[in-house]
Design a protein around this motif. Sequence first.
Motif, short mmCIF file in Angstrom:
data_model
loop_
_atom_site.label_atom_id
_atom_site.label_comp_id
_atom_site.label_asym_id
_atom_site.label_seq_id
_atom_site.Cartn_x
_atom_site.Cartn_y
_atom_site.Cartn_z
N ARG A 193 -33.87 87.32 175.05
CA ARG A 193 -32.42 87.41 174.91
C ARG A 193 -31.92 86.55 173.75
O ARG A 193 -30.97 86.91 173.04
CB ARG A 193 -31.73 86.99 176.21
N ILE A 194 -32.55 85.41 173.53
CA ILE A 194 -32.16 84.54 172.43
C ILE A 194 -32.45 85.22 171.09
O ILE A 194 -31.62 85.20 170.17
CB ILE A 194 -32.88 83.19 172.53
N VAL A 195 -33.62 85.83 170.96
CA VAL A 195 -33.97 86.53 169.72
C VAL A 195 -33.01 87.70 169.50
O VAL A 195 -32.58 87.96 168.38
CB VAL A 195 -35.44 87.01 169.75
N GLN A 196 -32.66 88.40 170.57
CA GLN A 196 -31.66 89.48 170.46
C GLN A 196 -30.33 88.95 169.94
O GLN A 196 -29.70 89.56 169.07
CB GLN A 196 -31.44 90.14 171.82
N ALA A 197 -29.91 87.80 170.46
CA ALA A 197 -28.64 87.22 170.04
C ALA A 197 -28.66 86.84 168.57
O ALA A 197 -27.69 87.05 167.84
CB ALA A 197 -28.32 86.00 170.90
#
Length: 361
Positions: A276-280
């Motif tokens: 989710r962090i990489v997506q953000a």
Amino acid sequence: MDLIDRLRDLSNRVERQSSNVGSEEATKTAFVLPFLQALGYDVFNPEEIIPEFTADHGVKKGEKVDYAIKLDGQIMVLIECKPLGAVLDAKYAGQLFRYFGVTDARFAILSDGARYLFYSDLDRANRMDDRSFFEFNLRDFNEARVEELKQFTKSAFDLDNILSTASNLKYRRALKAEIASEFKEPSQEFVKMIAGRVYSGRLTSSVKEEFTELTRAACTEFIRDRVNDRIQSAFEKDGTSLPEPAPAEDPNAKPDDSSSAKDGIVTTPEEWRAYRIVQAIGAQITDPERIYMRDAKSYCAILFDDNNRRTICRFHFGARKNAISVFTPDEEQRFELERVTDIYKYSDAISSAVSQYIDDK
């Protein structure tokens, strides 16, 4: 078939055939003509799509522009093509500049088959602008971009309507670029303005330096929160919730018929958080839905467009030590992580890894 469906088909063709398209002629045949056809033009009618359009200009006799679009007996659009992957810059399109002032055309397109840059004469009449007012990329578009592109379809083409919106498009695009730049690397003017609204003391050099870092962190956190909100809203709109992380593997559990048990692959809560962090981070430059997770026994891969040849990064999460390998254009960089949220420290490397696939030809 709707325009967006035709464009998606063409986008898939670009991905499939890009390795076999190396010349300008191949680019025109494989991608540019189908693009014009998708917009509703009759590419087989030389009175509508004029190939090798010539308009003598000064000492430049016999120069040609690749295509001209003619509607109602008037040249409306000039098109200059470059090989797939070529640098697209107005300074490399001298014919467009020269022809723009000696024809009735009010628009020009510079393309490599995947990217289409649209120009007009918004700054000075009869002189093509140095900066495009709109760009459409077959490798990275959404419904909003398609709606803007619809103005250039044959059925919707209206000169006055396009000109009335072109200026807004041009400056909105420029403003978005400036905002993105400020979010990534805040200027002193931006820091001073923001700090002055929340800090009542004197803005000394040390205070400005401190607020520069605080502003950069706050911008990153703001974008991350907005992306998470969008993702959550999308799931709630569908009446679902965010995927539940896979439970930790029980070494004493008996084998069953599930694929994860067969493969020995278990996606941990930490890997879901990291994903989710990489997506953000990636959402600052592309649609986060293009960023996929594919778990394996020895690592968890984050891929662009779910393509294992387009790896953004890999998580190496163990019982004692965690790390992330980021595949930037020049090298693979490995970073040790004390906490999963440390991934935010390497936002620049991750953004670079994502960007290479957006622009990959």
